[in-house]
Design an enzyme around this catalytic site. Structure first.
Site, PDB file in Angstrom:
ATOM      1  N   LYS A   9       0.838  -1.198   0.000  1.00  0.00           N
ATOM      2  CA  LYS A   9       0.000   0.000   0.000  1.00  0.00           C
ATOM      3  C   LYS A   9       0.880   1.259   0.000  1.00  0.00           C
ATOM      4  O   LYS A   9       2.097   1.178   0.211  1.00  0.00           O
ATOM      5  CB  LYS A   9      -0.922  -0.061   1.226  1.00  0.00           C
ATOM      6  CG  LYS A   9      -1.940  -1.226   1.164  1.00  0.00           C
ATOM      7  CD  LYS A   9      -2.739  -1.330   2.466  1.00  0.00           C
ATOM      8  CE  LYS A   9      -3.817  -2.401   2.388  1.00  0.00           C
ATOM      9  NZ  LYS A   9      -4.567  -2.526   3.674  1.00  0.00           N
ATOM     10  N   TYR A  49     -12.206  -3.571  -2.912  1.00  0.00           N
ATOM     11  CA  TYR A  49     -12.717  -3.586  -1.536  1.00  0.00           C
ATOM     12  C   TYR A  49     -14.244  -3.578  -1.497  1.00  0.00           C
ATOM     13  O   TYR A  49     -14.826  -3.055  -0.551  1.00  0.00           O
ATOM     14  CB  TYR A  49     -12.162  -2.386  -0.772  1.00  0.00           C
ATOM     15  CG  TYR A  49     -10.690  -2.526  -0.416  1.00  0.00           C
ATOM     16  CD1 TYR A  49     -10.263  -3.523   0.476  1.00  0.00           C
ATOM     17  CD2 TYR A  49      -9.727  -1.688  -0.959  1.00  0.00           C
ATOM     18  CE1 TYR A  49      -8.921  -3.654   0.806  1.00  0.00           C
ATOM     19  CE2 TYR A  49      -8.380  -1.813  -0.629  1.00  0.00           C
ATOM     20  CZ  TYR A  49      -7.982  -2.799   0.256  1.00  0.00           C
ATOM     21  OH  TYR A  49      -6.657  -2.931   0.595  1.00  0.00           O
ATOM     22  N   ASN A 112      -1.680  -0.229   7.398  1.00  0.00           N
ATOM     23  CA  ASN A 112      -1.117  -1.555   7.666  1.00  0.00           C
ATOM     24  C   ASN A 112      -0.265  -2.134   6.531  1.00  0.00           C
ATOM     25  O   ASN A 112      -0.079  -3.343   6.423  1.00  0.00           O
ATOM     26  CB  ASN A 112      -2.204  -2.529   8.132  1.00  0.00           C
ATOM     27  CG  ASN A 112      -3.294  -2.744   7.094  1.00  0.00           C
ATOM     28  OD1 ASN A 112      -3.222  -2.188   5.998  1.00  0.00           O
ATOM     29  ND2 ASN A 112      -4.269  -3.551   7.424  1.00  0.00           N
ATOM     30  N   HIS A 115      -1.647  -5.415   1.394  1.00  0.00           N
ATOM     31  CA  HIS A 115      -2.889  -6.165   1.151  1.00  0.00           C
ATOM     32  C   HIS A 115      -2.528  -7.533   0.595  1.00  0.00           C
ATOM     33  O   HIS A 115      -1.587  -7.657  -0.189  1.00  0.00           O
ATOM     34  CB  HIS A 115      -3.766  -5.442   0.115  1.00  0.00           C
ATOM     35  CG  HIS A 115      -4.886  -6.313  -0.386  1.00  0.00           C
ATOM     36  ND1 HIS A 115      -6.084  -6.428   0.269  1.00  0.00           N
ATOM     37  CD2 HIS A 115      -4.971  -7.154  -1.460  1.00  0.00           C
ATOM     38  CE1 HIS A 115      -6.862  -7.293  -0.380  1.00  0.00           C
ATOM     39  NE2 HIS A 115      -6.210  -7.740  -1.430  1.00  0.00           N
ATOM     40  N   GLU A 126      -9.247 -10.798  -7.622  1.00  0.00           N
ATOM     41  CA  GLU A 126      -8.417  -9.597  -7.493  1.00  0.00           C
ATOM     42  C   GLU A 126      -7.324  -9.551  -8.561  1.00  0.00           C
ATOM     43  O   GLU A 126      -7.002  -8.478  -9.079  1.00  0.00           O
ATOM     44  CB  GLU A 126      -7.839  -9.522  -6.073  1.00  0.00           C
ATOM     45  CG  GLU A 126      -8.955  -9.293  -5.045  1.00  0.00           C
ATOM     46  CD  GLU A 126      -8.517  -9.395  -3.592  1.00  0.00           C
ATOM     47  OE1 GLU A 126      -7.304  -9.544  -3.322  1.00  0.00           O
ATOM     48  OE2 GLU A 126      -9.400  -9.323  -2.711  1.00  0.00           O
TER      49      GLU A 126
HETATM   50  N1  UDP Z   1      -9.458  -1.247   7.605  1.00  0.00           N
HETATM   51  C1  UDP Z   1      -9.480  -0.082   8.364  1.00  0.00           C
HETATM   52  N2  UDP Z   1     -10.182  -0.087   9.546  1.00  0.00           N
HETATM   53  C2  UDP Z   1     -10.867  -1.174  10.000  1.00  0.00           C
HETATM   54  C3  UDP Z   1     -10.825  -2.354   9.220  1.00  0.00           C
HETATM   55  C4  UDP Z   1     -10.129  -2.360   8.036  1.00  0.00           C
HETATM   56  O1  UDP Z   1      -8.884   0.915   7.974  1.00  0.00           O
HETATM   57  O2  UDP Z   1     -11.478  -1.105  11.069  1.00  0.00           O
HETATM   58  C5  UDP Z   1      -8.717  -1.259   6.341  1.00  0.00           C
HETATM   59  C6  UDP Z   1      -7.326  -1.879   6.466  1.00  0.00           C
HETATM   60  O3  UDP Z   1      -6.461  -1.180   5.560  1.00  0.00           O
HETATM   61  C7  UDP Z   1      -7.564  -3.293   5.982  1.00  0.00           C
HETATM   62  C8  UDP Z   1      -8.578  -3.071   4.870  1.00  0.00           C
HETATM   63  O4  UDP Z   1      -9.418  -2.034   5.379  1.00  0.00           O
HETATM   64  O5  UDP Z   1      -6.365  -3.902   5.520  1.00  0.00           O
HETATM   65  C9  UDP Z   1      -9.410  -4.259   4.493  1.00  0.00           C
HETATM   66  O6  UDP Z   1     -10.002  -4.815   5.663  1.00  0.00           O
HETATM   67  P1  UDP Z   1     -10.047  -6.394   5.856  1.00  0.00           P
HETATM   68  O7  UDP Z   1     -10.912  -6.646   7.044  1.00  0.00           O
HETATM   69  O8  UDP Z   1     -10.433  -7.050   4.573  1.00  0.00           O
HETATM   70  O9  UDP Z   1      -8.550  -6.729   6.267  1.00  0.00           O
HETATM   71  P2  UDP Z   1      -7.367  -7.466   5.465  1.00  0.00           P
HETATM   72  O10 UDP Z   1      -7.996  -8.487   4.557  1.00  0.00           O
HETATM   73  O11 UDP Z   1      -6.597  -6.393   4.722  1.00  0.00           O
HETATM   74  O12 UDP Z   1      -6.528  -8.091   6.548  1.00  0.00           O
HETATM   75 MG    MG Z   2      -9.628  -8.415   3.304  1.00  0.00          MG
END
Ligand code: UDP
Ligand code: MG
Length: 149
Positions: A9, A49, A112, A115, A126
């Site tokens: 990211k 997303y 974080n 992805h 994706e």
């Molecule tokens: N995210 C966020 N706040 C939250 C949950 C998710 O900003 O409370 C963002 C974070 O960048 C995360 C992305 O949304 O990586 C996608 O969320 P997901 O639950 O799919 O997590 P991932 O698959 O990336 O672990």
């Molecule tokens: Mg996810």
């Protein structure tokens, strides 16, 4: 062989973590079959997303992902999606295990670093959003005969 979609990211790109992250997957034995640096257009961020479209964090997530270039990758190997998710770590870096990418390089759930697709089905979807078929390159790695039983 299984393929998965992974993306550094904008915070990871700006913090100079692309090389470290690529190195971890290479060292694991995964094979890089596609890669590009790109500023993602809004439509592809929303498509990527789409499961989160109605969540309160979605506007902030979209702005974050569009805040700078991302480094997009396709990695191939046995069980690639699950293996990569383990290496990436929990969504919230504060809870991600040390040794995982988020555990080692991030502090905030909203920044974080990386992805990764959460299943083989998500990976296929994706990869289709972000790569044209001709951008994924099949080839043999010289260590393959000793990587697999
Ligand atoms: N995210 C966020 N706040 C939250 C949950 C998710 O900003 O409370 C963002 C974070 O960048 C995360 C992305 O949304 O990586 C996608 O969320 P997901 O639950 O799919 O997590 P991932 O698959 O990336 O672990
Ligand atoms: Mg996810």
């Amino acid at each position: 062989m299984d393929r998965t979609f992974v993306m550094v990211k904008p915070d990871g790109v700006q913090r100079g973590l692309v090389g470290e992250i690529v190195s971890r997957f290479e060292a694991k034995g995964l094979k890089l079959v596609g890669a590009k640096l790109e500023r993602l257009p809004e439509e592809r961020v929303v498509e990527q997303y789409r499961e989160h479209k109605e969540k309160p964090f979605f506007p902030g997530l979209k702005a974050y992902i569009m805040s700078g270039p991302c480094f997009l990758m396709a990695w191939e190997g046995k069980g690639a999606a699950a293996v990569v998710r383990m290496m990436v770590g929990a969504t919230n870096p504060a809870e991600a295990a040390p040794g995982s990418i988020r555990g080692d390089f991030a502090l905030d759930i909203g920044r974080n670093v990386i992805h990764a697709s959460d299943s083989p089905e998500s990976a296929a979807r994706e990869l289709g959003i972000h790569f044209a078929p001709g951008e994924l390159i099949g080839y043999s790695r010289i260590d393959e005969p000793v990587l697999y039983e």
